[in-house]
Design a protein around this motif. Structure first.
Motif, PDB file in Angstrom:
ATOM      1  N   GLN A 178       0.834  -1.252  -0.102  1.00 19.76           N
ATOM      2  CA  GLN A 178       0.085   0.214   0.052  1.00 19.76           C
ATOM      3  C   GLN A 178       0.727   1.159  -0.168  1.00 19.76           C
ATOM      4  O   GLN A 178       1.771   1.482   0.810  1.00 19.76           O
ATOM      5  N   VAL A 179       0.478   2.127  -0.848  1.00 16.09           N
ATOM      6  CA  VAL A 179       1.375   3.463  -0.983  1.00 16.09           C
ATOM      7  C   VAL A 179       1.063   4.275   0.262  1.00 16.09           C
ATOM      8  O   VAL A 179      -0.417   4.476   0.486  1.00 16.09           O
ATOM      9  N   VAL A 180       1.935   4.780   0.897  1.00 16.57           N
ATOM     10  CA  VAL A 180       1.657   5.845   2.238  1.00 16.57           C
ATOM     11  C   VAL A 180       2.168   7.074   1.777  1.00 16.57           C
ATOM     12  O   VAL A 180       3.448   7.314   1.498  1.00 16.57           O
ATOM     13  N   GLY A 181       1.507   8.067   1.980  1.00 12.30           N
ATOM     14  CA  GLY A 181       1.720   9.395   1.545  1.00 12.30           C
ATOM     15  C   GLY A 181       0.727  10.114   1.028  1.00 12.30           C
ATOM     16  O   GLY A 181      -0.412   9.315   0.641  1.00 12.30           O
ATOM     17  N   GLU A 182       0.709  11.240   0.931  1.00  8.05           N
ATOM     18  CA  GLU A 182      -0.589  12.002   0.406  1.00  8.05           C
ATOM     19  C   GLU A 182      -0.244  12.154  -1.240  1.00  8.05           C
ATOM     20  O   GLU A 182       0.844  12.820  -1.472  1.00  8.05           O
ATOM     21  N   VAL A 183      -1.358  11.807  -2.004  1.00 10.37           N
ATOM     22  CA  VAL A 183      -1.152  11.819  -3.463  1.00 10.37           C
ATOM     23  C   VAL A 183      -2.204  12.546  -4.049  1.00 10.37           C
ATOM     24  O   VAL A 183      -3.450  12.652  -3.718  1.00 10.37           O
ATOM     25  N   GLU A 199      12.643  21.665   0.067  1.00 13.72           N
ATOM     26  CA  GLU A 199      12.910  21.919   1.366  1.00 13.72           C
ATOM     27  C   GLU A 199      11.928  21.141   2.252  1.00 13.72           C
ATOM     28  O   GLU A 199      12.404  21.126   3.724  1.00 13.72           O
ATOM     29  N   SER A 200      10.950  20.470   1.838  1.00 16.89           N
ATOM     30  CA  SER A 200      10.140  19.724   2.806  1.00 16.89           C
ATOM     31  C   SER A 200      10.522  18.244   2.542  1.00 16.89           C
ATOM     32  O   SER A 200      10.090  17.397   3.347  1.00 16.89           O
ATOM     33  N   GLY A 201      11.417  17.813   1.825  1.00 15.82           N
ATOM     34  CA  GLY A 201      11.783  16.417   1.554  1.00 15.82           C
ATOM     35  C   GLY A 201      11.540  15.868   0.095  1.00 15.82           C
ATOM     36  O   GLY A 201      11.713  16.711  -0.823  1.00 15.82           O
ATOM     37  N   LEU A 202      11.157  14.617  -0.058  1.00 10.86           N
ATOM     38  CA  LEU A 202      11.084  14.037  -1.257  1.00 10.86           C
ATOM     39  C   LEU A 202       9.908  14.503  -2.065  1.00 10.86           C
ATOM     40  O   LEU A 202       8.765  14.498  -1.401  1.00 10.86           O
ATOM     41  N   MET A 203      10.084  15.008  -3.320  1.00 12.27           N
ATOM     42  CA  MET A 203       8.870  15.435  -4.104  1.00 12.27           C
ATOM     43  C   MET A 203       8.868  14.763  -5.321  1.00 12.27           C
ATOM     44  O   MET A 203      10.112  14.324  -6.077  1.00 12.27           O
ATOM     45  N   SER A 204       7.909  14.038  -5.837  1.00 13.17           N
ATOM     46  CA  SER A 204       7.661  13.230  -6.980  1.00 13.17           C
ATOM     47  C   SER A 204       6.668  13.472  -8.041  1.00 13.17           C
ATOM     48  O   SER A 204       5.575  13.822  -7.425  1.00 13.17           O
ATOM     49  N   ARG A 205       6.744  13.146  -9.330  1.00 15.26           N
ATOM     50  CA  ARG A 205       5.636  13.282 -10.024  1.00 15.26           C
ATOM     51  C   ARG A 205       5.698  12.317 -11.199  1.00 15.26           C
ATOM     52  O   ARG A 205       6.695  11.908 -11.871  1.00 15.26           O
ATOM     53  N   LEU A 206       4.617  11.801 -11.467  1.00 11.71           N
ATOM     54  CA  LEU A 206       4.366  10.757 -12.587  1.00 11.71           C
ATOM     55  C   LEU A 206       3.434  11.301 -13.465  1.00 11.71           C
ATOM     56  O   LEU A 206       2.173  11.249 -13.090  1.00 11.71           O
ATOM     57  N   GLN A 207       3.518  10.853 -14.852  1.00 15.93           N
ATOM     58  CA  GLN A 207       2.717  11.189 -15.932  1.00 15.93           C
ATOM     59  C   GLN A 207       2.493   9.813 -16.677  1.00 15.93           C
ATOM     60  O   GLN A 207       3.641   9.217 -17.185  1.00 15.93           O
ATOM     61  N   LEU A 220      -4.026   0.066 -25.565  1.00 10.18           N
ATOM     62  CA  LEU A 220      -2.602  -0.180 -25.840  1.00 10.18           C
ATOM     63  C   LEU A 220      -1.673  -0.126 -24.823  1.00 10.18           C
ATOM     64  O   LEU A 220      -2.205   0.258 -23.731  1.00 10.18           O
ATOM     65  N   THR A 221      -0.432  -0.432 -24.995  1.00 15.55           N
ATOM     66  CA  THR A 221       0.651  -0.376 -23.927  1.00 15.55           C
ATOM     67  C   THR A 221       0.748   1.220 -23.282  1.00 15.55           C
ATOM     68  O   THR A 221       1.017   1.928 -24.182  1.00 15.55           O
ATOM     69  N   GLU A 222       0.894   1.286 -22.157  1.00 18.35           N
ATOM     70  CA  GLU A 222       0.916   2.520 -21.658  1.00 18.35           C
ATOM     71  C   GLU A 222       2.469   2.996 -21.458  1.00 18.35           C
ATOM     72  O   GLU A 222       3.345   2.205 -21.464  1.00 18.35           O
ATOM     73  N   SER A 223       2.717   4.373 -21.380  1.00 16.36           N
ATOM     74  CA  SER A 223       4.061   4.788 -20.965  1.00 16.36           C
ATOM     75  C   SER A 223       4.095   5.580 -19.776  1.00 16.36           C
ATOM     76  O   SER A 223       3.082   6.028 -19.527  1.00 16.36           O
ATOM     77  N   TYR A 224       5.332   5.746 -19.279  1.00 18.65           N
ATOM     78  CA  TYR A 224       5.706   6.239 -17.973  1.00 18.65           C
ATOM     79  C   TYR A 224       6.726   7.492 -18.127  1.00 18.65           C
ATOM     80  O   TYR A 224       7.849   7.429 -18.714  1.00 18.65           O
ATOM     81  N   GLN A 225       6.246   8.538 -17.361  1.00 19.70           N
ATOM     82  CA  GLN A 225       7.404   9.784 -17.484  1.00 19.70           C
ATOM     83  C   GLN A 225       7.455  10.115 -15.946  1.00 19.70           C
ATOM     84  O   GLN A 225       6.425  10.811 -15.495  1.00 19.70           O
ATOM     85  N   ALA A 226       8.595   9.700 -15.150  1.00 16.32           N
ATOM     86  CA  ALA A 226       8.613  10.020 -13.875  1.00 16.32           C
ATOM     87  C   ALA A 226       9.576  10.962 -13.505  1.00 16.32           C
ATOM     88  O   ALA A 226      10.941  11.196 -14.251  1.00 16.32           O
ATOM     89  N   GLN A 227       9.531  11.898 -12.531  1.00 18.92           N
ATOM     90  CA  GLN A 227      10.534  12.834 -11.772  1.00 18.92           C
ATOM     91  C   GLN A 227      10.417  12.972 -10.531  1.00 18.92           C
ATOM     92  O   GLN A 227       9.533  12.715  -9.624  1.00 18.92           O
ATOM     93  N   GLN A 228      11.814  12.796  -9.889  1.00 15.28           N
ATOM     94  CA  GLN A 228      11.757  12.832  -8.539  1.00 15.28           C
ATOM     95  C   GLN A 228      13.021  13.754  -8.149  1.00 15.28           C
ATOM     96  O   GLN A 228      14.093  13.772  -8.649  1.00 15.28           O
ATOM     97  N   SER A 229      12.509  14.750  -7.062  1.00 13.68           N
ATOM     98  CA  SER A 229      13.703  15.455  -6.829  1.00 13.68           C
ATOM     99  C   SER A 229      13.371  15.763  -5.180  1.00 13.68           C
ATOM    100  O   SER A 229      12.592  15.348  -4.668  1.00 13.68           O
ATOM    101  N   ILE A 288      -4.498  10.807 -20.320  1.00 17.85           N
ATOM    102  CA  ILE A 288      -3.254  11.151 -19.417  1.00 17.85           C
ATOM    103  C   ILE A 288      -3.677  11.314 -17.924  1.00 17.85           C
ATOM    104  O   ILE A 288      -4.872  11.813 -17.619  1.00 17.85           O
ATOM    105  N   TRP A 289      -2.910  10.525 -17.048  1.00 18.22           N
ATOM    106  CA  TRP A 289      -3.027  10.682 -15.639  1.00 18.22           C
ATOM    107  C   TRP A 289      -1.679  11.347 -14.968  1.00 18.22           C
ATOM    108  O   TRP A 289      -0.698  10.943 -15.413  1.00 18.22           O
ATOM    109  N   THR A 290      -2.035  12.169 -14.259  1.00 16.01           N
ATOM    110  CA  THR A 290      -0.777  13.025 -13.511  1.00 16.01           C
ATOM    111  C   THR A 290      -0.754  12.733 -12.171  1.00 16.01           C
ATOM    112  O   THR A 290      -1.740  13.098 -11.341  1.00 16.01           O
ATOM    113  N   PHE A 291       0.098  12.127 -11.504  1.00 13.67           N
ATOM    114  CA  PHE A 291      -0.028  12.001 -10.175  1.00 13.67           C
ATOM    115  C   PHE A 291       1.289  12.999  -9.474  1.00 13.67           C
ATOM    116  O   PHE A 291       2.394  13.083 -10.095  1.00 13.67           O
ATOM    117  N   GLN A 292       1.062  13.733  -8.162  1.00 17.93           N
ATOM    118  CA  GLN A 292       2.187  14.466  -7.727  1.00 17.93           C
ATOM    119  C   GLN A 292       2.000  14.161  -6.217  1.00 17.93           C
ATOM    120  O   GLN A 292       0.837  14.059  -5.564  1.00 17.93           O
TER     121      GLN A 292
END
Length: 535
Positions: A247-252, A317-325, A305-314, A272-276
């Motif tokens: 289970q994913v833990v954190g606010e999405v 100042e608050s810690g880990l931040m990620s984005r997935l399209q 058809l087969t989906e594609s993913y584009q992830a960004q992680q950085s 298109i789905w965008t997760f932050q």
């Protein structure tokens, strides 16, 4: 004689018995003299290290029996250099002031009482933000630091430390920097550093100690200072029993963007789905995307058809931040109404300790055949061209009306006033029997011979409708043209100009009959372009 022989034998036996004992005592005394524990130097500046040395075979053998938890509350252990006869611990004080190491014993080794005086570092100030309280499995926590450097030329960065229980992510570059001015005129620098901690899946227990990363400062003389925060204690809380281990833990935050409601059958589109998320890794977001993919059921109208993913992680100042399209391609195979499936984004919010569900309602659309789509595009193109053509037509009419008003204002005589009206009439190109242009030198003669003011009025009314102002103007012009000079009914030139200006300002940009004329003028070149033969 017998007693003397017995006594000598007894002495020999006692001597051979006590000799090994004496030898062991002597060896033990010599070994104890070689064992020692010391720390140096005993006066350092915060950021500098001290060295704790254990020398001797016994100290090396029994070192593992020493509980280092109390020592870690005062020092960060940077390096351990061990050999068969000596162990060196390079320690970095956690705080400034006097540090007392009490006398203690582990195994056969006695550690004497020791003291270290730690002076403040005037060049560096650090504000730590450590994790605290309780965490859940698969939760990410951050350890951040705001470093103030009095010399902007100094460099500050985070360095991670190996841990048996934690996966640590420490970016080499600061997440933010800013320069500030000081009273002495020099420039200082503030540096924000962040790191991410996550409990390893094979970690055992419910109470865990977390050690901070090192703030490494390099000054202009290439000297390294290392600063550490005190260890933090965290308690592991189990997830509710009905939730899976993954289970994913954190606010999405989740946003779904469809490809519009109108589709062409067989055309490739993307959903298109965008997760932050803050405090959630990109791998966790991808796992969440897999769960959504599993929610897409079979639909004979839609080919997925087969989906594609584009992830960004950085880090911020608050810690880990990620984005997935996620781009989910699909085709609508049949014409008619279709529906994209409803989705549920499920994540566990550690702040509230509850499972949160973000529902995305089913989206509908309409698929049309390819020929109908082509036809609609042509209609849209024709409408766009007609709008542009109409705009140019109206602009031309407004420009002609403006030229008429200016010519009326500049007219010095009745012939010039009539010339302005007839030139405006000919530029309208109202009908095929009206000449398209007039020579400026013969316009009055041509106009008076071929067209009367009555014809002018009739043509105007056919195009723009009845105009009381024009009727009054034509009447006064006829009176001025055909009455005798000196009659009271003859209007002056200024009066005629006033009436003409009043009429010219009321001329509309387009009349009722001009709409049909405008359509004819638009259809004619379009028909030629499409090679449509008019019957």
């Amino acid at each position: 004689m017998v007693s003397l022989t017995f006594f000598s034998r007894l002495v020999k036996r006692v001597r051979w018995t006590l000799l090994p004992i004496a030898w062991l005592l002597a060896f033990s005394t010599a070994s104890a003299a070689d064992e020692f524990v010391r720390i140096y130097p005993d006066n350092v500046m915060l950021g500098e290290r001290v060295t704790l040395v254990f020398k001797g075979r016994v100290a090396v053998e029994d070192f593992e029996k020493w509980d280092l938890r109390d020592l870690k509350q005062q020092f960060a252990i940077g390096e351990v250099d061990a050999s068969s006869e000596r162990i060196r611990l390079r320690l970095y004080p956690l705080t400034e002031g006097l540090i007392d190491i009490p006398a203690q014993k582990f195994g056969r080794v006695r550690v004497p009482e020791m003291h270290v005086e730690v002076r403040p570092n005037p060049q560096v100030r650090i504000e730590w933000s450590a994790p605290s309280g309780s965490i859940y499995a698969a939760q990410n926590v951050s350890w951040t630091a705001q470093v103030s450097l009095l010399d902007a030329a100094n460099l500050a960065s985070f360095e991670g430390r190996d841990s048996a229980d934690w996966n640590v992510v420490v970016p080499q570059q600061p997440v933010r920097e800013e320069v500030f001015a000081q009273e002495q005129g020099n420039q200082g620098k503030r540096v924000w550093l962040a790191s991410n901690y996550r409990l390893k899946p094979d970690a055992i227990g419910t109470e865990f100690l977390v050690e901070s990363p090192a703030v490494v400062v390099k000054n202009t003389s290439n000297q390294r200072w290392q600063f550490y925060d005190k260890p933090a204690g965290l308690t592991l809380n189990p997830l509710p029993s009905f939730l899976p281990v993954t289970q994913v833990v954190g606010e999405v935050a989740f946003v779904s963007e469809g490809a519009g409601w109108l589709h062409e059958s067989g055309d490739l589109r993307h959903w298109i789905w965008t997760f932050q998320a803050q405090g959630v890794s990109s791998e966790d977001l991808q796992s969440l995307a897999y769960q959504l993919i599993a929610q897409i059921g079979h639909d004979p109208k839609i080919e997925w058809l087969t989906e594609s993913y584009q992830a960004q992680q950085s880090m911020n100042e608050s810690g880990l931040m990620s984005r997935l399209q996620v781009r989910v391609p699909y085709r609508v195979l049949e014409s008619g109404v279709f529906n994209l499936p409803a989705l549920q984004v499920r994540y566990f919010d550690p702040s509230s300790g509850k499972l949160k569900i973000q529902a995305v309602a089913s989206d509908w659309g309409l698929a049309i055949p390819a020929w109908l789509s082509w036809f609609a595009q042509w209609i849209a193109l024709l409408v766009s061209l007609f709008v542009v053509f109409s705009g140019l037509w109206l602009f031309k009419q407004a420009w002609l009306n403006w030229k008429l008003r200016r010519a009326i204002a500049q007219a010095q005589s009745l012939p010039q006033l009539l010339e302005a009206m007839f030139v405006w009439q000919n530029q309208q190109a109202w009908s095929g029997d009206v000449s398209k242009a007039m020579d400026s030198g013969s316009v009055i003669d041509s106009g008076l011979k071929n067209h009367s003011l009555g014809q002018f009025l009739a043509g105007y009314q056919r195009r723009f409708g009845a105009s009381i102002a024009l009727q009054a103007l034509v009447f006064k012009l006829n009176v001025s043209l055909y009455s005798q000079v000196g009659e009271a009914s003859v209007s002056s030139m200024s009066e005629l100009q006033t009436h003409a200006q009043s009429w010219a300002r009321q001329i509309p940009l387009i009349g009722k009959s001009q709409v049909l004329n405008l359509l004819k003028k638009f259809i004619r070149p379009v028909s030629k372009a499409l090679k449509i033969t008019r019957v």
